[in-house]
Design an enzyme around this catalytic site. Sequence first.
Site, mmCIF file in Angstrom:
data_model
loop_
_atom_site.group_PDB
_atom_site.id
_atom_site.type_symbol
_atom_site.label_atom_id
_atom_site.label_comp_id
_atom_site.label_asym_id
_atom_site.label_seq_id
_atom_site.Cartn_x
_atom_site.Cartn_y
_atom_site.Cartn_z
ATOM 1 N N LYS A 121 -5.020 2.772 -1.587
ATOM 2 C CA LYS A 121 -5.761 3.938 -2.125
ATOM 3 C C LYS A 121 -4.877 4.545 -3.470
ATOM 4 O O LYS A 121 -3.807 4.774 -3.437
ATOM 5 C CB LYS A 121 -5.924 5.093 -1.339
ATOM 6 N N MET A 161 -2.541 8.998 12.405
ATOM 7 C CA MET A 161 -3.795 9.241 11.798
ATOM 8 C C MET A 161 -4.749 10.353 12.668
ATOM 9 O O MET A 161 -5.683 10.466 12.894
ATOM 10 C CB MET A 161 -4.740 8.142 11.815
ATOM 11 N N ASP A 198 0.850 -1.007 -0.078
ATOM 12 C CA ASP A 198 -0.068 -0.086 -0.042
ATOM 13 C C ASP A 198 0.981 1.237 -0.122
ATOM 14 O O ASP A 198 2.015 1.207 0.210
ATOM 15 C CB ASP A 198 -1.072 -0.160 1.097
HETATM 16 N N1 SAH Z 1 1.965 0.718 10.765
HETATM 17 C C1 SAH Z 1 2.182 2.277 10.619
HETATM 18 C C2 SAH Z 1 1.040 3.257 10.922
HETATM 19 C C3 SAH Z 1 -0.033 2.788 10.002
HETATM 20 S S1 SAH Z 1 -1.396 4.080 10.490
HETATM 21 C C4 SAH Z 1 3.622 2.562 11.199
HETATM 22 O O1 SAH Z 1 4.129 1.880 12.275
HETATM 23 O O2 SAH Z 1 4.293 3.668 10.928
HETATM 24 C C5 SAH Z 1 -0.917 5.167 9.213
HETATM 25 C C6 SAH Z 1 -0.409 6.414 9.965
HETATM 26 O O3 SAH Z 1 0.798 6.470 9.930
HETATM 27 C C7 SAH Z 1 -0.660 7.702 8.998
HETATM 28 O O4 SAH Z 1 -1.800 8.283 9.182
HETATM 29 C C8 SAH Z 1 0.383 8.652 9.684
HETATM 30 O O5 SAH Z 1 0.064 9.084 10.971
HETATM 31 C C9 SAH Z 1 1.705 7.698 9.896
HETATM 32 N N2 SAH Z 1 2.526 7.729 8.963
HETATM 33 C C10 SAH Z 1 2.953 6.844 8.465
HETATM 34 N N3 SAH Z 1 4.120 6.803 7.535
HETATM 35 C C11 SAH Z 1 4.201 8.329 7.556
HETATM 36 C C12 SAH Z 1 5.230 9.253 7.054
HETATM 37 N N4 SAH Z 1 5.990 9.034 6.237
HETATM 38 N N5 SAH Z 1 5.095 10.602 7.466
HETATM 39 C C13 SAH Z 1 4.228 10.885 8.307
HETATM 40 N N6 SAH Z 1 3.216 10.424 8.959
HETATM 41 C C14 SAH Z 1 3.458 8.803 8.693
#
Ligand code: SAH
Length: 344
Positions: A144, A255, A123
Amino acid sequence: MQLSIDLTGRDVLVTGSDTAARQAVRRYEAAGARVFRLSVPEGAPGDGPLPERPFLLAAVDDGQPGWEPLLERSRAAGIPVAAEPAAGPAGHVTLVGGGPGTLDLLTVGAVNALRDADVVFYDRLAPYQELERLTSGRLVDVGKHPGHHKVTQGDIEKLMVEAALAGENVVRLKGGDPFVFGRGGEEVASCVAAGVPVNVISGVTSAISVPAAAGIPVTHREVSHMFTVVSGHAPLTEKEHTHLAGLGGTIVVLMGIGTLPQLAAGLRRAGMRADMPMAVVERGYRPGQRTTIAELGTIENAATGCSNPAVLVIGEVVGVAMASRNHAAASADLNRLAASLLEA
Ligand code: SAH
Protein backbone atom coordinates in the site's frame (compact mmCIF):
# COMPACT_ATOMS: atom_id res chain seq x y z
CA MET A 1 36.41 -8.50 7.52
CA GLN A 2 34.47 -5.73 5.86
CA LEU A 3 36.07 -2.64 4.39
CA SER A 4 34.38 0.46 3.01
CA ILE A 5 36.28 2.27 0.27
CA ASP A 6 35.12 5.27 -1.75
CA LEU A 7 35.12 4.02 -5.35
CA THR A 8 33.82 7.20 -6.96
CA GLY A 9 35.56 7.63 -10.31
CA ARG A 10 37.86 4.67 -9.69
CA ASP A 11 38.56 2.11 -12.42
CA VAL A 12 37.33 -1.33 -11.46
CA LEU A 13 37.87 -4.36 -13.67
CA VAL A 14 35.15 -6.96 -13.19
CA THR A 15 36.01 -10.45 -14.44
CA GLY A 16 33.69 -13.42 -14.95
CA SER A 17 30.97 -14.44 -17.38
CA ASP A 18 28.27 -11.89 -18.20
CA THR A 19 25.57 -13.90 -16.46
CA ALA A 20 27.56 -14.41 -13.27
CA ALA A 21 28.88 -10.84 -13.18
CA ARG A 22 25.65 -8.94 -13.91
CA GLN A 23 24.93 -7.99 -10.31
CA ALA A 24 28.55 -7.25 -9.35
CA VAL A 25 28.71 -4.84 -12.32
CA ARG A 26 25.57 -3.07 -11.08
CA ARG A 27 26.93 -2.89 -7.53
CA TYR A 28 30.21 -1.29 -8.61
CA GLU A 29 28.41 1.09 -10.95
CA ALA A 30 26.05 2.07 -8.12
CA ALA A 31 29.13 2.74 -5.96
CA GLY A 32 30.31 5.27 -8.56
CA ALA A 33 33.16 3.19 -10.06
CA ARG A 34 34.12 3.22 -13.77
CA VAL A 35 33.49 -0.41 -14.57
CA PHE A 36 35.47 -2.36 -17.17
CA ARG A 37 34.59 -5.92 -18.08
CA LEU A 38 36.61 -8.97 -18.91
CA SER A 39 34.26 -11.81 -19.61
CA VAL A 40 36.42 -14.44 -21.28
CA PRO A 41 39.02 -16.53 -19.45
CA GLU A 42 42.68 -16.28 -20.48
CA GLY A 43 42.53 -12.50 -20.60
CA ALA A 44 40.87 -11.95 -23.99
CA PRO A 45 39.56 -8.40 -23.72
CA GLY A 46 35.85 -7.65 -23.62
CA ASP A 47 34.14 -5.09 -25.84
CA GLY A 48 35.25 -1.85 -24.24
CA PRO A 49 38.72 -0.42 -23.66
CA LEU A 50 40.50 -1.82 -20.64
CA PRO A 51 42.20 0.27 -17.99
CA GLU A 52 45.94 -0.12 -17.89
CA ARG A 53 46.08 -0.40 -14.17
CA PRO A 54 42.71 -0.75 -12.44
CA PHE A 55 42.27 0.47 -8.89
CA LEU A 56 40.66 -2.87 -8.07
CA LEU A 57 40.04 -6.19 -9.77
CA ALA A 58 36.64 -7.64 -8.85
CA ALA A 59 36.82 -11.36 -9.59
CA VAL A 60 33.37 -12.89 -9.93
CA ASP A 61 33.33 -16.58 -9.16
CA ASP A 62 31.68 -17.85 -12.37
CA GLY A 63 32.80 -21.43 -11.83
CA GLN A 64 35.07 -21.35 -14.90
CA PRO A 65 38.71 -22.39 -14.71
CA GLY A 66 41.32 -20.12 -16.24
CA TRP A 67 41.04 -16.91 -14.24
CA GLU A 68 43.74 -17.69 -11.68
CA PRO A 69 46.79 -16.59 -13.79
CA LEU A 70 45.22 -13.16 -14.29
CA LEU A 71 44.43 -12.83 -10.59
CA GLU A 72 47.98 -13.89 -9.74
CA ARG A 73 49.42 -11.27 -12.08
CA SER A 74 47.19 -8.59 -10.54
CA ARG A 75 48.25 -9.50 -7.04
CA ALA A 76 51.91 -9.55 -8.09
CA ALA A 77 51.46 -6.06 -9.57
CA GLY A 78 49.96 -4.82 -6.31
CA ILE A 79 46.39 -4.51 -7.62
CA PRO A 80 43.94 -5.60 -4.94
CA VAL A 81 41.64 -8.47 -5.91
CA ALA A 82 38.13 -8.59 -4.42
CA ALA A 83 36.32 -11.93 -4.56
CA GLU A 84 32.71 -11.42 -5.68
CA PRO A 85 29.91 -13.99 -5.50
CA ALA A 86 28.23 -14.97 -8.76
CA ALA A 87 24.81 -13.50 -9.45
CA GLY A 88 21.77 -15.35 -8.14
CA PRO A 89 20.30 -18.01 -10.42
CA ALA A 90 18.24 -16.74 -13.35
CA GLY A 91 14.60 -17.75 -13.56
CA HIS A 92 14.21 -18.33 -9.85
CA VAL A 93 12.11 -16.94 -6.98
CA THR A 94 13.19 -16.59 -3.35
CA LEU A 95 10.62 -15.66 -0.72
CA VAL A 96 12.50 -13.73 1.92
CA GLY A 97 11.33 -12.95 5.45
CA GLY A 98 12.40 -9.38 6.17
CA GLY A 99 11.73 -9.34 9.93
CA PRO A 100 9.80 -6.61 11.72
CA GLY A 101 11.38 -3.68 9.91
CA THR A 102 14.88 -3.15 11.26
CA LEU A 103 18.08 -4.14 9.46
CA ASP A 104 19.37 -5.68 12.70
CA LEU A 105 16.79 -8.44 12.40
CA LEU A 106 17.45 -9.38 8.77
CA THR A 107 19.07 -12.81 8.47
CA VAL A 108 22.38 -13.37 6.67
CA GLY A 109 20.37 -15.41 4.15
CA ALA A 110 18.08 -12.45 3.53
CA VAL A 111 21.01 -10.07 3.00
CA ASN A 112 22.66 -12.50 0.54
CA ALA A 113 19.41 -13.09 -1.37
CA LEU A 114 18.88 -9.33 -1.72
CA ARG A 115 22.45 -8.87 -2.92
CA ASP A 116 21.91 -11.55 -5.58
CA ALA A 117 18.52 -10.29 -6.84
CA ASP A 118 17.70 -8.77 -10.24
CA VAL A 119 14.34 -7.57 -8.99
CA VAL A 120 12.80 -7.19 -5.52
CA PHE A 121 9.05 -7.10 -4.95
CA TYR A 122 8.56 -5.66 -1.47
CA ASP A 123 5.81 -4.38 0.74
CA ARG A 124 5.68 -1.82 3.47
CA LEU A 125 6.17 -4.16 6.42
CA ALA A 126 9.60 -5.21 5.18
CA PRO A 127 12.64 -3.00 5.95
CA TYR A 128 12.14 -1.24 2.62
CA GLN A 129 13.82 2.07 3.47
CA GLU A 130 17.25 0.46 3.38
CA LEU A 131 16.78 -1.60 0.23
CA GLU A 132 18.93 0.53 -2.04
CA ARG A 133 21.92 -0.21 0.17
CA LEU A 134 21.22 -3.95 0.14
CA THR A 135 20.54 -4.69 -3.51
CA SER A 136 21.32 -3.47 -6.99
CA GLY A 137 18.12 -5.13 -8.21
CA ARG A 138 15.09 -3.25 -9.52
CA LEU A 139 12.77 -2.30 -6.65
CA VAL A 140 9.04 -2.80 -7.08
CA ASP A 141 6.69 -1.65 -4.31
CA VAL A 142 3.69 -3.98 -4.29
CA GLY A 143 2.37 -2.75 -0.94
CA LYS A 144 0.00 0.00 0.00
CA HIS A 145 1.06 3.54 -0.46
CA PRO A 146 -0.84 6.78 -0.27
CA GLY A 147 -2.81 7.61 -3.41
CA HIS A 148 -2.19 4.22 -5.02
CA HIS A 149 -4.16 1.04 -4.95
CA LYS A 150 -2.57 -1.98 -3.42
CA VAL A 151 -1.41 -4.52 -5.97
CA THR A 152 -3.68 -7.53 -5.51
CA GLN A 153 -2.27 -10.83 -4.29
CA GLY A 154 -3.03 -12.41 -7.68
CA ASP A 155 -1.15 -9.64 -9.48
CA ILE A 156 1.86 -9.95 -7.15
CA GLU A 157 2.07 -13.66 -7.93
CA LYS A 158 1.73 -12.96 -11.65
CA LEU A 159 4.48 -10.32 -11.58
CA MET A 160 6.85 -12.63 -9.70
CA VAL A 161 6.29 -15.54 -12.03
CA GLU A 162 6.58 -13.38 -15.17
CA ALA A 163 9.89 -11.88 -14.01
CA ALA A 164 11.30 -15.33 -13.23
CA LEU A 165 10.13 -16.74 -16.58
CA ALA A 166 11.86 -13.78 -18.26
CA GLY A 167 15.12 -14.99 -16.70
CA GLU A 168 15.42 -12.77 -13.65
CA ASN A 169 16.45 -13.80 -10.15
CA VAL A 170 13.42 -12.64 -8.18
CA VAL A 171 13.23 -11.83 -4.48
CA ARG A 172 9.85 -11.43 -2.85
CA LEU A 173 10.60 -9.56 0.38
CA LYS A 174 7.92 -9.84 3.03
CA GLY A 175 7.53 -8.47 6.54
CA GLY A 176 8.34 -10.84 9.41
CA ASP A 177 8.26 -14.49 8.37
CA PRO A 178 6.78 -15.40 4.95
CA PHE A 179 4.74 -18.26 6.41
CA VAL A 180 3.13 -16.36 9.30
CA PHE A 181 -0.01 -14.67 7.93
CA GLY A 182 2.09 -13.65 4.95
CA ARG A 183 0.41 -15.61 2.15
CA GLY A 184 3.84 -17.12 1.49
CA GLY A 185 2.32 -20.55 0.91
CA GLU A 186 0.17 -19.19 -1.91
CA GLU A 187 3.16 -17.53 -3.54
CA VAL A 188 5.15 -20.77 -3.38
CA ALA A 189 2.20 -22.63 -4.91
CA SER A 190 1.89 -20.22 -7.84
CA CYS A 191 5.63 -20.54 -8.60
CA VAL A 192 5.38 -24.33 -8.48
CA ALA A 193 2.31 -24.26 -10.74
CA ALA A 194 4.25 -22.17 -13.28
CA GLY A 195 7.28 -24.47 -13.08
CA VAL A 196 9.46 -21.75 -11.52
CA PRO A 197 11.99 -22.97 -8.92
CA VAL A 198 11.30 -21.33 -5.56
CA ASN A 199 12.82 -21.34 -2.10
CA VAL A 200 11.96 -19.68 1.19
CA ILE A 201 14.21 -17.89 3.66
CA SER A 202 12.53 -17.71 7.06
CA GLY A 203 12.42 -14.37 8.82
CA VAL A 204 12.06 -13.09 12.36
CA THR A 205 8.34 -12.89 12.96
CA SER A 206 6.75 -9.85 14.55
CA ALA A 207 4.74 -12.25 16.73
CA ILE A 208 7.83 -12.75 18.91
CA SER A 209 10.08 -9.82 18.09
CA VAL A 210 7.58 -6.97 18.49
CA PRO A 211 6.57 -8.00 22.04
CA ALA A 212 10.34 -8.33 22.71
CA ALA A 213 10.85 -4.75 21.53
CA ALA A 214 8.59 -3.76 24.42
CA GLY A 215 10.46 -6.01 26.85
CA ILE A 216 7.75 -8.70 26.84
CA PRO A 217 8.96 -12.32 26.64
CA VAL A 218 6.23 -14.49 25.07
CA THR A 219 7.17 -17.32 27.46
CA HIS A 220 8.65 -17.02 30.95
CA ARG A 221 9.47 -19.77 33.41
CA GLU A 222 6.66 -20.34 35.89
CA VAL A 223 4.57 -17.64 34.23
CA SER A 224 3.65 -18.96 30.78
CA HIS A 225 4.85 -22.10 29.01
CA MET A 226 3.03 -21.61 25.74
CA PHE A 227 2.01 -18.91 23.34
CA THR A 228 -0.64 -18.92 20.67
CA VAL A 229 -0.40 -16.66 17.63
CA VAL A 230 -3.76 -15.58 16.30
CA SER A 231 -4.88 -13.48 13.35
CA GLY A 232 -7.25 -10.68 14.33
CA HIS A 233 -8.08 -9.98 10.70
CA ALA A 234 -11.63 -11.24 11.30
CA PRO A 235 -13.40 -11.62 14.69
CA LEU A 236 -12.91 -14.99 16.38
CA THR A 237 -15.76 -17.40 17.00
CA GLU A 238 -17.17 -18.03 20.46
CA LYS A 239 -15.56 -21.47 20.41
CA GLU A 240 -12.17 -19.95 19.63
CA HIS A 241 -12.52 -17.45 22.49
CA THR A 242 -13.34 -20.34 24.84
CA HIS A 243 -10.36 -22.41 23.69
CA LEU A 244 -7.94 -19.47 23.92
CA ALA A 245 -9.13 -18.46 27.38
CA GLY A 246 -8.94 -22.09 28.49
CA LEU A 247 -5.32 -22.58 27.42
CA GLY A 248 -3.92 -20.34 30.13
CA GLY A 249 -0.87 -19.26 28.09
CA THR A 250 0.16 -16.11 26.28
CA ILE A 251 -2.02 -14.93 23.39
CA VAL A 252 -0.35 -12.92 20.64
CA VAL A 253 -2.59 -11.27 18.06
CA LEU A 254 -1.45 -9.86 14.72
CA MET A 255 -3.65 -7.54 12.64
CA GLY A 256 -5.77 -7.18 15.77
CA ILE A 257 -6.46 -3.47 16.18
CA GLY A 258 -9.72 -3.53 14.21
CA THR A 259 -11.19 -6.44 16.19
CA LEU A 260 -9.77 -5.57 19.62
CA PRO A 261 -13.16 -4.74 21.21
CA GLN A 262 -14.67 -8.06 20.03
CA LEU A 263 -11.62 -9.99 21.24
CA ALA A 264 -11.59 -8.39 24.71
CA ALA A 265 -15.33 -8.92 25.13
CA GLY A 266 -15.14 -12.50 23.80
CA LEU A 267 -12.32 -13.49 26.18
CA ARG A 268 -14.22 -11.94 29.10
CA ARG A 269 -17.35 -13.95 28.16
CA ALA A 270 -15.16 -17.05 28.03
CA GLY A 271 -14.15 -16.44 31.65
CA MET A 272 -10.81 -14.66 31.40
CA ARG A 273 -10.15 -12.32 34.36
CA ALA A 274 -10.83 -8.63 33.76
CA ASP A 275 -7.46 -7.75 35.33
CA MET A 276 -5.43 -9.98 32.96
CA PRO A 277 -2.51 -7.76 31.79
CA MET A 278 -2.55 -6.81 28.14
CA ALA A 279 -0.29 -4.79 25.87
CA VAL A 280 -0.57 -3.16 22.46
CA VAL A 281 2.83 -2.65 20.81
CA GLU A 282 2.62 -0.35 17.79
CA ARG A 283 5.30 0.16 15.11
CA GLY A 284 7.87 -2.18 16.68
CA TYR A 285 11.50 -1.22 15.89
CA ARG A 286 10.36 1.85 13.97
CA PRO A 287 10.20 5.53 14.70
CA GLY A 288 7.21 6.14 16.93
CA GLN A 289 7.27 2.69 18.57
CA ARG A 290 4.75 2.83 21.41
CA THR A 291 3.54 0.40 24.06
CA THR A 292 0.15 0.74 25.73
CA ILE A 293 -0.35 -1.44 28.79
CA ALA A 294 -3.74 -2.00 30.41
CA GLU A 295 -5.92 -4.89 31.51
CA LEU A 296 -8.36 -6.98 29.56
CA GLY A 297 -11.24 -5.04 31.12
CA THR A 298 -9.77 -1.59 30.36
CA ILE A 299 -7.84 -2.13 27.12
CA GLU A 300 -10.61 -1.00 24.80
CA ASN A 301 -10.55 2.52 26.26
CA ALA A 302 -6.79 2.58 26.73
CA ALA A 303 -6.15 1.60 23.10
CA THR A 304 -8.57 3.96 21.35
CA GLY A 305 -5.73 5.91 19.69
CA CYS A 306 -3.77 2.80 18.63
CA SER A 307 -3.28 1.96 14.96
CA ASN A 308 -1.74 -0.72 12.75
CA PRO A 309 0.81 -2.19 12.50
CA ALA A 310 0.54 -3.41 16.06
CA VAL A 311 0.90 -6.64 17.99
CA LEU A 312 -1.41 -7.39 20.93
CA VAL A 313 -0.20 -9.49 23.85
CA ILE A 314 -2.56 -10.91 26.45
CA GLY A 315 -1.23 -12.75 29.47
CA GLU A 316 0.80 -12.66 32.66
CA VAL A 317 4.04 -12.20 30.66
CA VAL A 318 3.01 -8.56 30.17
CA GLY A 319 3.39 -8.25 33.94
CA VAL A 320 6.94 -9.65 33.67
CA ALA A 321 7.88 -6.75 31.39
CA MET A 322 6.28 -4.31 33.80
CA ALA A 323 8.11 -5.86 36.74
CA SER A 324 11.50 -5.70 35.02
CA ARG A 325 10.78 -2.15 33.92
CA ASN A 326 9.92 -1.24 37.51
CA HIS A 327 13.08 -3.01 38.58
CA ALA A 328 15.13 -1.02 36.06
CA ALA A 329 13.44 2.19 37.16
CA ALA A 330 14.02 1.29 40.81
CA SER A 331 17.71 0.56 40.24
CA ALA A 332 18.04 3.83 38.29
CA ASP A 333 16.51 5.57 41.34
CA LEU A 334 18.96 3.77 43.64
CA ASN A 335 21.87 4.80 41.41
CA ARG A 336 20.72 8.39 41.52
CA LEU A 337 20.37 8.19 45.29
CA ALA A 338 23.85 6.68 45.63
CA ALA A 339 25.31 9.37 43.37
CA SER A 340 23.69 12.15 45.37
CA LEU A 341 24.90 10.60 48.66
CA LEU A 342 28.44 10.43 47.26
CA GLU A 343 28.24 14.06 46.17
CA ALA A 344 27.00 15.19 49.60
N1 SAH B 1 4.46 -12.24 8.27
C1 SAH B 1 4.41 -11.19 9.26
C2 SAH B 1 2.99 -10.87 9.67
C3 SAH B 1 2.14 -10.32 8.54
S1 SAH B 1 0.55 -9.85 9.10
C4 SAH B 1 5.26 -11.60 10.47
O1 SAH B 1 5.68 -12.76 10.59
O2 SAH B 1 5.54 -10.71 11.29
C5 SAH B 1 0.80 -8.14 9.43
C6 SAH B 1 0.76 -7.87 10.91
O3 SAH B 1 2.03 -8.12 11.49
C7 SAH B 1 0.47 -6.42 11.30
O4 SAH B 1 -0.90 -6.10 11.23
C8 SAH B 1 0.98 -6.40 12.71
O5 SAH B 1 0.07 -7.06 13.57
C9 SAH B 1 2.21 -7.28 12.61
N2 SAH B 1 3.46 -6.50 12.43
C10 SAH B 1 4.39 -6.69 11.48
N3 SAH B 1 5.43 -5.86 11.64
C11 SAH B 1 5.16 -5.11 12.74
C12 SAH B 1 5.85 -4.08 13.44
N4 SAH B 1 7.04 -3.64 13.05
N5 SAH B 1 5.27 -3.53 14.55
C13 SAH B 1 4.06 -3.98 14.97
N6 SAH B 1 3.36 -4.95 14.34
C14 SAH B 1 3.90 -5.52 13.24
